[in-house]
Design a protein around this motif. Structure first.
Motif, PDB file in Angstrom:
ATOM      1  N   GLU B 109       0.843  -1.206   0.000  1.00 27.97           N
ATOM      2  CA  GLU B 109       0.000   0.000   0.000  1.00 27.97           C
ATOM      3  C   GLU B 109       0.879   1.257   0.000  1.00 27.97           C
ATOM      4  N   ARG B 110       1.989   1.185   0.718  1.00 33.61           N
ATOM      5  CA  ARG B 110       2.905   2.328   0.755  1.00 33.61           C
ATOM      6  C   ARG B 110       3.397   2.688  -0.648  1.00 33.61           C
ATOM      7  N   LYS B 111       3.698   1.655  -1.427  1.00 38.06           N
ATOM      8  CA  LYS B 111       4.205   1.871  -2.785  1.00 38.06           C
ATOM      9  C   LYS B 111       3.227   2.648  -3.648  1.00 38.06           C
ATOM     10  N   SER B 142      -5.377   4.115  -0.277  1.00 40.96           N
ATOM     11  CA  SER B 142      -4.233   3.946   0.612  1.00 40.96           C
ATOM     12  C   SER B 142      -4.229   5.109   1.603  1.00 40.96           C
ATOM     13  N   GLN B 143      -3.201   5.160   2.435  1.00 42.69           N
ATOM     14  CA  GLN B 143      -3.070   6.261   3.391  1.00 42.69           C
ATOM     15  C   GLN B 143      -2.724   7.564   2.664  1.00 42.69           C
ATOM     16  N   ASP B 144      -2.279   7.436   1.441  1.00 39.34           N
ATOM     17  CA  ASP B 144      -1.824   8.589   0.647  1.00 39.34           C
ATOM     18  C   ASP B 144      -2.995   9.331  -0.003  1.00 39.34           C
ATOM     19  N   CYS B 175       0.667   0.962  13.624  1.00 37.66           N
ATOM     20  CA  CYS B 175       1.003   1.220  12.218  1.00 37.66           C
ATOM     21  C   CYS B 175       2.513   1.403  12.078  1.00 37.66           C
ATOM     22  N   TYR B 178       6.778   3.797   8.462  1.00 31.52           N
ATOM     23  CA  TYR B 178       6.847   4.213   7.053  1.00 31.52           C
ATOM     24  C   TYR B 178       5.466   4.333   6.414  1.00 31.52           C
ATOM     25  N   TYR B 179       4.427   3.962   7.135  1.00 31.58           N
ATOM     26  CA  TYR B 179       3.105   3.972   6.519  1.00 31.58           C
ATOM     27  C   TYR B 179       2.054   4.362   7.546  1.00 31.58           C
ATOM     28  N   ARG B 180       2.008   5.666   7.858  1.00 34.96           N
ATOM     29  CA  ARG B 180       0.943   6.154   8.737  1.00 34.96           C
ATOM     30  C   ARG B 180       0.824   7.671   8.626  1.00 34.96           C
TER      31      ARG B 180
END
Lengths: 461, 461
Positions: B109-111, B142-144, B175, B178-180
């Motif tokens: 998801e980060r990607k 995603s979180q983005d 979380c 790197y992803y929050r």
């Protein structure tokens, strides 16, 4: 190098499962087929002869290199499918079992004694199951001998390895008058004639055709018939198929009539052999399973059908640990799908549901059965390797002397749901194929070394 | 007759489910669509105006008569699908949940914050779900924020009715760094911006695009964020999506942190409204369900995913009896399939398994939960009518003022597994479609009156 006389050489990546729970990736190998339609050799890129074989064949017209996005899988073995129930596939799954049998299934099977209907229906089921990758199928035919012989002939003609059985059902207490064998002698005589006739059909085609002794299930047969079929099995050494402990009702019936379990009854009549394929088995006790292990019989696990008619999940992992082999069956039309892919998926799914349980009102520790889960590797093993072993045949692996039965899966066709990305390992690719392939992805199929899929969508209209 | 100004008139047989558990056959009707893309009228053959409308339109180029073997179904509403998990679809379902989340899902998801990757992936998921008949989808992005806005734009451009949420996850204890979201204020600010931006996108396309307030689930959010999102929901009146009591772990977490159930926590923060879609709910207690019924929230039932991660079956029939509506979700990639057809089938299958139980070592009477079964009619209702009600929109029925969102199913295409015979009733046809359709059968798709499927297989390579 010496002359090899290969009849086909394919280059590409294949997957197979020589061991329960493990998948082997045969990456960029050469698969050589001989005139018998068997795998003659598999050359790995690091093998000394790989380069020689490649140079010798790559310019010939028997050579084929898979394109990027294409993969080989072994052909599937469907261990349990009812050919005359084909036209009911996908319907009537919400009606009670008695209604399903008496109002939908028996009248429909009876109709398949009409040759015109049978020809059309059997062509469709063979064509469709081939289109889903089923290279070998163990079919319940109908009670009608001539109609079921037609099924064997159609399998032979269309290139599927058909193991077919004329269904025996002569117990007047459980079978309707319009759809049963007249008596035990007639049933046994018909079975004997059927065996001889299918053997002749088998000799006429490269992939063979096998007769299967087929008591529908214990309730449908008289004692004399069960005993006589056991004797025929011993005399001819052919496979046997029947249902075993499919439901609470069937399991209970054996106790009422014989004071024994369904498995014990079949064994008493000589019907549990190392060539027996017994379908479902959801209600087997551990001691019944031990008996199956001792006899070397195989369970046809039909996870989709069992959700509707099985009253429980067949605990495939526990049974394998007991020494009971299981393959997979679609059980059309108790199962709504003609595809073993769907049953591979469902085998994984129901194993997780058995492990975790279904009723969340129970505490987690009392909800399911720990260590029941299987994964895609076990499921592929059941659909291929175990199916071959069930029939005592070299099927389901890319290894010398195994029949070259193979599916070409193209992940890049229109209608594909398989999306491969750069980070995906070969094992990821296999998972995506097993969970997401549909019949559009199957673009070529070989049975006994011969390509057998022709035309768009493999469909005859 | 008066001037109607229809923009399209279709003639054919359609199926839909106005009532839970009942299917209505609209046989050989005329479906008239207006300039808003809504159903303007449905004329039955016995209606007085049928002949007039037919004569007026049948020679025009806005008229289309379905061919034999073709049927209309409402477009499907997928109430729960994770767009950035797309590339993992079909893999990693055999690894433990913690590994699945931390090693596969969060990094992936980060990607999706990378615009190029996001554009390619989101185009694929929208294209593929359209090809499976999903006309409306409620997406976890995603979180983005920027990436999730891109998802909303792609839905708008490709013609799918997208309800999208930027995922909120700011609890550092649950979380990865790197992803929050950086903190609560940043998460709430981003959500507000996202809502405004998606509203603008929605105004640019006929089918609309809806922002959804999306706390990932209770564990991933701080108290301040849960409270702030509840306030935003009240301020904007937009839908909310989250996970609820998906697993034993999630259900237990709420008690540990708050001394309350997951449902009670969401309610405490104002996150259970009549526009809330809460996914899974396998571990809800009866009193939690009563709370959902009172609030008018909808459960997104995801039967395939739940087999892997749910620790139980969501008892859809018992919950409907309590007044809790449920729709269906694919939950890609916790669910391996992008198709609501697969989830319709699985909803029926798991309801039977809940009713009968899974562990045959228990006595039949103690094995399952009586009266849990649903059939194809309930499942279609969930995939259509209930999904529309969940969003407070007129979707899922062929009735005036409902959006004309429709699937054209052609049973006679190559690769079809649907075989219709002369004895089959319209209800049998519907069963065969729901159990056996694959994406090749879906040959046209309308969203808000516009045809949106183009090209072979709906696939972009």
């Amino acid at each position: 190098m010496t002359e090899k006389n290969y009849t086909a050489v394919l280059r590409g990546t294949a997957f197979h499962t020589p061991v329960w729970g493990e998948a082997e990736v045969l990456e960029d190998c050469l698969f050589a087929v001989d005139a018998k339609g068997e795998v003659a050799a598999v050359y790995h890129p690091h093998d000394a002869e790989y380069g020689d074989v490649l140079r010798r064949y790559e310019k010939t017209d028997i050579y084929r290199a898979l394109a990027p996005g294409q993969y080989l899988l072994p052909g599937f073995v469907d261990l349990h499918i009812h050919a005359p129930q084909w036209t009911n596939m996908g319907k009537a799954l919400h009606v009670p079992l008695a209604t399903w049998l008496q109002e939908y299934t028996f009248p429909l099977e009876r109709k398949l004694a009409e040759a015109t209907t049978a020809r059309e229906v059997y062509r469709e089921i063979v064509t469709t199951t081939l289109a889903h990758g089923t290279t070998t199928a163990v079919y319940f035919g109908s009670q009608d001998t001539a109609g079921t012989l037609l099924l064997a002939e159609i399998c032979a003609a269309l290139g599927q390895r058909g193991a077919c059985g004329k269904v025996v059902m002569d117990n007047p207490e459980e079978c309707p008058p319009y759809y049963r064998d007249a008596d035990s002698a007639a049933a046994l005589r018909a079975t004997r004639e059927f065996i001889e006739a299918v053997r002749a059909i088998g000799n006429s085609c490269p992939q063979g055709a096998w007769p299967v002794i087929t008591p529908r299930f214990v309730p449908s047969c008289t004692d004399a018939t069960l005993a006589g079929l056991g004797e025929l099995a011993a005399e001819y050494g052919v496979p046997i198929q029947t249902h075993i402990a499919e439901s609470d009702w069937e399991a209970g019936y054996a106790y009422e009539r014989f004071g024994k379990s369904d498995a014990e009854v079949l064994d008493m009549f000589g019907l549990l052999t190392k060539k027996s394929v017994v379908a479902h088995g959801t209600q087997l006790r551990d001691e019944d399973a031990a008996l199956l292990a001792e006899r070397g019989s195989t369970v046809a696990h039909c996870p989709l059908s069992n959700a509707f008619f099985g009253n429980g999940v067949y605990p495939v992992r526990r049974r394998f640990a007991q020494g009971v082999r299981a393959g997979l069956g679609t059980d059309v039309s108790g199962g709504y799908s003609p595809s073993l892919y769907d049953n591979i998926r469902q085998a994984v799914v129901v194993s997780r549901m058995l492990e975790d349980g279904v009723d969340a009102r129970r505490p987690a520790a009392e909800r399911g059965v720990p260590e029941s889960r299987i994964d895609y590797r076990h499921a592929l093993y059941m659909a291929t390797t175990a199916g071959g072993e069930a029939l005592g045949s070299k099927l389901g692996l890319f290894r010398p002397v195994y029949a070259f039965d193979a599916q070409l899966i193209d992940t890049r066709v229109p209608h594909s749901d398989i999306h491969i990305y750069s980070g995906d390992t070969p094992e990821d690719v296999l998972q995506k194929i097993l969970f997401l392939a549909n019949r559009a992805n199957l673009t070529a199929l070989w049975v006994q070394g011969r390509e057998v899929l022709h035309g768009t969508g493999g469909r005859h209209e």
